[in-house]
Design a protein around this motif. Structure first.
Motif, PDB file in Angstrom:
ATOM      1  N   LEU A   1       0.803  -1.222   0.000  1.00  0.00           N
ATOM      2  CA  LEU A   1       0.000   0.000   0.000  1.00  0.00           C
ATOM      3  C   LEU A   1       0.837   1.273   0.000  1.00  0.00           C
ATOM      4  O   LEU A   1       0.299   2.368  -0.068  1.00  0.00           O
TER       5      LEU A   1
ATOM      6  N   SER B   1      -0.610  -5.066   5.013  1.00  0.00           N
ATOM      7  CA  SER B   1      -1.186  -5.738   3.834  1.00  0.00           C
ATOM      8  C   SER B   1      -0.156  -6.566   3.085  1.00  0.00           C
ATOM      9  O   SER B   1      -0.221  -6.711   1.865  1.00  0.00           O
TER      10      SER B   1
ATOM     11  N   PRO C   1      -7.243   2.572   3.599  1.00  0.00           N
ATOM     12  CA  PRO C   1      -5.790   2.322   3.473  1.00  0.00           C
ATOM     13  C   PRO C   1      -4.912   3.562   3.604  1.00  0.00           C
ATOM     14  O   PRO C   1      -3.762   3.521   3.206  1.00  0.00           O
TER      15      PRO C   1
ATOM     16  N   VAL D   1      -7.957   5.326  -2.610  1.00  0.00           N
ATOM     17  CA  VAL D   1      -7.851   4.000  -3.229  1.00  0.00           C
ATOM     18  C   VAL D   1      -7.521   4.096  -4.708  1.00  0.00           C
ATOM     19  O   VAL D   1      -6.924   3.182  -5.296  1.00  0.00           O
TER      20      VAL D   1
ATOM     21  N   GLU E   1      -7.124  -6.174  -6.039  1.00  0.00           N
ATOM     22  CA  GLU E   1      -7.976  -6.600  -4.927  1.00  0.00           C
ATOM     23  C   GLU E   1      -8.829  -5.450  -4.374  1.00  0.00           C
ATOM     24  O   GLU E   1      -9.825  -5.688  -3.672  1.00  0.00           O
ATOM     25  N   LEU E   2      -8.459  -4.209  -4.668  1.00  0.00           N
ATOM     26  CA  LEU E   2      -9.213  -3.065  -4.162  1.00  0.00           C
ATOM     27  C   LEU E   2     -10.449  -2.747  -4.998  1.00  0.00           C
ATOM     28  O   LEU E   2     -11.301  -1.971  -4.574  1.00  0.00           O
TER      29      LEU E   2
ATOM     30  N   PHE F   1     -13.672  -3.485  -3.313  1.00  0.00           N
ATOM     31  CA  PHE F   1     -13.826  -2.638  -2.124  1.00  0.00           C
ATOM     32  C   PHE F   1     -14.363  -1.262  -2.492  1.00  0.00           C
ATOM     33  O   PHE F   1     -15.167  -0.668  -1.761  1.00  0.00           O
ATOM     34  N   LYS F   2     -13.951  -0.755  -3.653  1.00  0.00           N
ATOM     35  CA  LYS F   2     -14.358   0.597  -4.064  1.00  0.00           C
ATOM     36  C   LYS F   2     -15.867   0.726  -4.207  1.00  0.00           C
ATOM     37  O   LYS F   2     -16.410   1.819  -4.053  1.00  0.00           O
TER      38      LYS F   2
ATOM     39  N   ILE G   1     -10.286  -7.709  -0.944  1.00  0.00           N
ATOM     40  CA  ILE G   1      -9.270  -7.165  -0.050  1.00  0.00           C
ATOM     41  C   ILE G   1      -9.544  -7.541   1.412  1.00  0.00           C
ATOM     42  O   ILE G   1      -8.639  -7.538   2.243  1.00  0.00           O
TER      43      ILE G   1
END
Length: 267
Positions: free
Chosen positions: A51, A68, A231, A235, A242-243, A246-247, A259
């Motif tokens: 990250l 992470s 994070p 983002v 993997e994000l 999540f977004k 994530i």
């Protein structure tokens, strides 16, 4: 979906976690795991984490930290999904469902001003709910001289969020009888609730103090947008596939995504 076998810690330990907000569990990982993670921490302490901004040298601070690492490092991934830690988290949370938030490490350098101030963890995570915990795994012996953690007993029951250095009017430094702390050996773990207020003392010894953390959530945890939370960068600036899932999260939705993967527990 990742799988882990479910076993038991004692009901007394689970009750102590619920009551006090933190427990110390001895001999969770054996010497093989400890040595494996020491090597992984020493390696990753020299390079930017997944990250972090690439191409910027790591700062030479008093406490080295990264997070992470399971996304790029096979040893950290194995620790999360193949070691006894997931089982331990599910037991203390009394949860049928388990999600893995992320991992990290802390290295306290010797003879430095490495104190970490009073805080709890929930304000730093984009979640809301009660069933959440951090497992703090000792990779070296831990004592008063080299930077052990200290917790305010039952402070998770206050229902208040505390960021390091925020100094709200309601927070008063605790009396000694309210403090819980343990000397630890490599392989021992602290398990604390995300709302338990804690700090760590300065490492005045001549040796470093290494620890790995893993963060876990249970049945009732949902997504909740928090400013200045993980994070800790927009983002859109982080190039991790993997994000993507999540977004799209909306407040109140389960946190299941690439994530924050769900761990399947066998009964």
């Amino acid at each position: 979906m990742l799988k882990v076998d479910r076993s038991k810690i004692t009901s007394q330990q689970v009750e102590a976690f619920q009551r006090d907000g933190v427990i110390c569990v001895k001999n969770v990982l054996d010497d093989i795991w400890v040595e494996r993670m020491r090597t992984a921490v020493d390696k990753n302490a020299l390079i930017p984490g997944p990250l972090e901004v690439k191409g910027i040298p790591k700062s030479n601070g008093h406490v080295e930290h990264s997070s992470s690492l399971w996304l790029t490092d096979a040893d950290f991934r194995a620790l999360a999904f193949e070691s006894p830690l997931a089982t331990l988290a599910a037991q203390v949370l009394k949860s049928e469902k388990l999600n893995f938030l992320t991992d990290g490490f802390f290295v306290k350098k010797p003879k430095t001003n490495s104190r970490v101030g009073w805080h709890n963890d929930l304000p730093y995570w984009p979640i809301q709910g009660w069933q959440c915990c951090k497992i703090w795994l000792a990779l070296d012996s831990v004592n008063q001289e080299n930077g052990r953690l200290e917790y305010i007993k039952a402070s998770h029951r206050w229902g208040k969020e505390l960021r390091e250095g925020s100094n709200p009017s309601w927070f008063v430094e605790p009396e000694p009888q309210e403090i819980l702390s343990w000397d630890m050996e490599p392989g021992d773990c602290l398990v604390h609730h995300f709302l338990t207020i804690h700090h760590s003392v300065t490492n005045i010894s001549s040796t470093q103090r290494r620890a790995v953390v893993t963060n876990w959530t249970g049945d009732d945890i949902t997504y909740y947008h928090r400013p200045k939370a993980w994070p800790f960068r927009p983002v859109e600036e982080i190039d991790l596939p993997e994000l993507n899932s999540f977004k799209a999260k909306k407040p109140g939705e389960p946190i299941d995504c690439d994530i924050f993967p769900r761990v399947e527990l066998h009964h």
